[in-house]
Scaffold this motif. Structure first.
Motif, short mmCIF file in Angstrom:
data_model
loop_
_atom_site.label_atom_id
_atom_site.label_comp_id
_atom_site.label_asym_id
_atom_site.label_seq_id
_atom_site.Cartn_x
_atom_site.Cartn_y
_atom_site.Cartn_z
N ALA A 107 2.95 12.52 2.53
CA ALA A 107 1.97 11.96 1.60
C ALA A 107 0.78 12.89 1.38
N GLY A 108 0.75 14.02 2.10
CA GLY A 108 -0.27 15.03 1.85
C GLY A 108 -1.52 14.93 2.68
N PHE A 109 -1.46 14.30 3.85
CA PHE A 109 -2.66 14.25 4.69
C PHE A 109 -2.27 14.26 6.17
N ALA A 110 -3.26 14.57 7.00
CA ALA A 110 -3.10 14.53 8.45
C ALA A 110 -3.90 13.35 8.99
N PRO A 111 -3.28 12.35 9.60
CA PRO A 111 -4.01 11.17 10.03
C PRO A 111 -4.95 11.45 11.20
N GLU A 112 -6.09 10.78 11.19
CA GLU A 112 -7.02 10.86 12.31
C GLU A 112 -6.66 9.73 13.30
N VAL A 113 -6.03 10.09 14.39
CA VAL A 113 -5.60 9.10 15.38
C VAL A 113 -6.65 9.03 16.48
N ARG A 114 -7.31 7.87 16.57
CA ARG A 114 -8.39 7.70 17.56
C ARG A 114 -7.91 7.07 18.85
N LEU A 122 0.83 -1.20 0.00
CA LEU A 122 0.00 0.00 0.00
C LEU A 122 0.86 1.25 0.00
N ASP A 123 0.39 2.27 -0.67
CA ASP A 123 0.95 3.61 -0.55
C ASP A 123 0.25 4.28 0.63
N LEU A 124 1.01 4.97 1.46
CA LEU A 124 0.42 5.57 2.65
C LEU A 124 -0.70 6.55 2.29
N ALA A 125 -0.58 7.21 1.14
CA ALA A 125 -1.61 8.17 0.73
C ALA A 125 -2.97 7.51 0.54
N GLU A 126 -2.98 6.21 0.23
CA GLU A 126 -4.24 5.49 0.05
C GLU A 126 -5.00 5.34 1.36
N ARG A 165 4.73 12.31 10.49
CA ARG A 165 5.76 12.83 9.58
C ARG A 165 5.59 12.24 8.18
N TYR A 166 5.38 10.91 8.12
CA TYR A 166 5.22 10.26 6.81
C TYR A 166 3.92 10.68 6.15
N ALA A 167 2.86 10.84 6.95
CA ALA A 167 1.57 11.25 6.39
C ALA A 167 1.66 12.67 5.81
N GLU A 168 2.41 13.54 6.48
CA GLU A 168 2.57 14.90 5.97
C GLU A 168 3.24 14.89 4.60
#
Length: 302
Positions: A216-223, A188-192, A211-214
Motif C-alpha cells: 500500500a506504499g507505507f511503513a507502519p509505525e508499530v508501537r 477501509l483501504d489499508l493506505a488510509e 507486507r500488506y503496508a509495503e
C-alpha cells in the motif's frame, strides 16, 4: 537396510542445525553424532548435510531422509499407542491448537468426539503452528488446529506426510477507538491508515501487516506487539493506537472500540486442521469431521 538410530541422529542435527547441540539433546558426543551421519552418508552414497563454520544444513538428500525419519518416528509412536490400547482398552488422542482457534472450534467438536468414542482419552497442547505441526509429523501429536497467512504451512522438512483440511477463512479487521475519525466507515483501504500508530496481538500479524503496508506504499509505525489479541485491543481502547485483529479473536467485546473490515482483497488468516493421513484412526477422523461441522456452523452464523 538404513539404521533407525542414524535417522534419529539426522533428525536432531536438522532440528538444531549443529552437531554439538544435537549431541547434547541426544546425550551423545559430537564425535558420535558425526560418525552416525558419516555412516548414513556411506550407506546412501550421498551427502545428507553440508558443513560450514556456521553449522550444518540439509542437502536435498538430507531433506528426503529427514522426511523418512519423521515418518518412521510417527509410525513407531502410532504402534506404541495401539499396543497400549490393547492392554487398557482406551485410545489416547493428543490435540494441539492455537488459542483463538481452539476456543472457537474445539469444545463442541470434542463433545461430539467423546460421545462417539467414550473410551478415548484426550490431551490438549497449546502452541503456534510452527511449534505444533512438526509434532504432528513426528507422531507426538495426532492432529493440530493451525493457521497460515499467504505462505505455506510452517512445517519444515517432511511436510509431504501431512494433510491439511481447510476449515475457515478468518479475515483480519482494523480495530479503532470509537471516536476515531475513520470509525464510522463501512470498510477501509489499508493506505488510509498510513499515518496511524499500531499495537498488535501477534508477531506474525506484525510481519503480515508490514507486507500488506509495503504493497500500500507505507511503513507502519508499530508501537507495541503483544502475544494476546485481547490485550492488544485493550491498548487500542487506552488510546495507544489501532490494531489488526483476526475476526475470531474479536470476542469478547471491549467497550469503546469499533471494528472495520479492510477492503477486498484484504489480509486473511486461513484456519485448518493438520494430521497424518491414515485410515485406521477412527477417533481422529471423527474429530476432524466434528471440527469441519463446527466451522460450517461458524460460517453460517457470520
Amino acid at each position: 537396510m538404513i539404521d533407525v538410530q542414524r535417522l534419529r541422529v539426522l533428525r536432531a542435527v536438522a532440528e538444531y542445525g549443529s552437531f554439538n547441540q544435537a549431541a547434547t539433546a541426544l546425550r551423545l558426543t559430537p564425535s558420535a553424532v558425526s560418525q552416525h551421519v558419516a555412516a548414513l552418508e556411506r550407506s546412501l552414497g550421498a551427502q545428507v548435510v553440508a558443513r560450514s563454520t556456521r553449522g550444518v544444513t540439509l542437502t536435498q538428500a538430507g531433506q528426503i531422509m529427514v522426511g523418512a525419519a519423521e515418518s518412521v518416528a510417527a509410525e513407531l509412536e502410532h504402534a506404541q499407542q495401539q499396543v497400549a490400547q490393547l492392554s487398557t482398552g482406551r485410545a489416547l488422542l493428543t490435540v494441539a491448537t492455537f488459542t483463538s482457534g481452539g476456543r472457537l472450534l474445539l469444545p463442541a467438536a470434542l463433545s461430539r468426539l467423546t460421545a462417539a468414542h467414550p473410551r478415548t482419552v484426550v490431551h490438549i497442547r497449546e502452541g503456534e503452528p510452527e511449534d505444533t505441526l512438526p509434532l504432528v509429523r513426528q507422531g507426538a501429536v495426532d492432529l493440530a488446529l493451525a493457521y497460515r497467512f499467504d505462505g505455506p504451512l510452517p512445517v519444515g522438512p517432511g511436510s509431504s506426510s501431512l494433510e491439511w483440511t481447510a476449515l475457515l477463512e478468518d479475515p483480519l479487521h482494523v480495530v479503532l477507538p470509537q471516536g476515531h475519525r475513520l470509525a464510522d466507515r463501512d470498510a477501509l483501504d489499508l493506505a488510509e491508515l498510513a499515518a496511524e500508530p499500531w499495537v498488535l496481538g501477534c508477531l506474525k500479524t506484525e510481519a503480515y501487516l508490514r507486507r500488506y503496508a509495503e504493497r500500500a506504499g507505507f511503513a507502519p509505525e508499530v508501537r507495541g506487539t503483544t502475544t494476546d489479541y485481547f490485550f492488544a485491543r485493550s491498548l487500542v481502547a487506552a488510546g495507544m493506537g489501532i490494531s489488526l485483529i483476526p475476526s475470531i479473536a474479536l470476542a469478547p467485546e471491549i467497550p469503546g472500540l469499533r471494528t472495520v473490515p479492510i477492503k477486498t482483497p484484504g489480509p486473511i488468516r486461513h484456519i485448518g486442521v493438520v494430521a497424518i493421513s491414515r485410515s485406521d484412526r477412527p477417533h481422529v477422523t471423527t474429530l476432524i469431521d466434528a471440527l469441519r461441522e463446527q466451522a460450517m456452523h461458524q460460517r453460517q452464523g457470520r
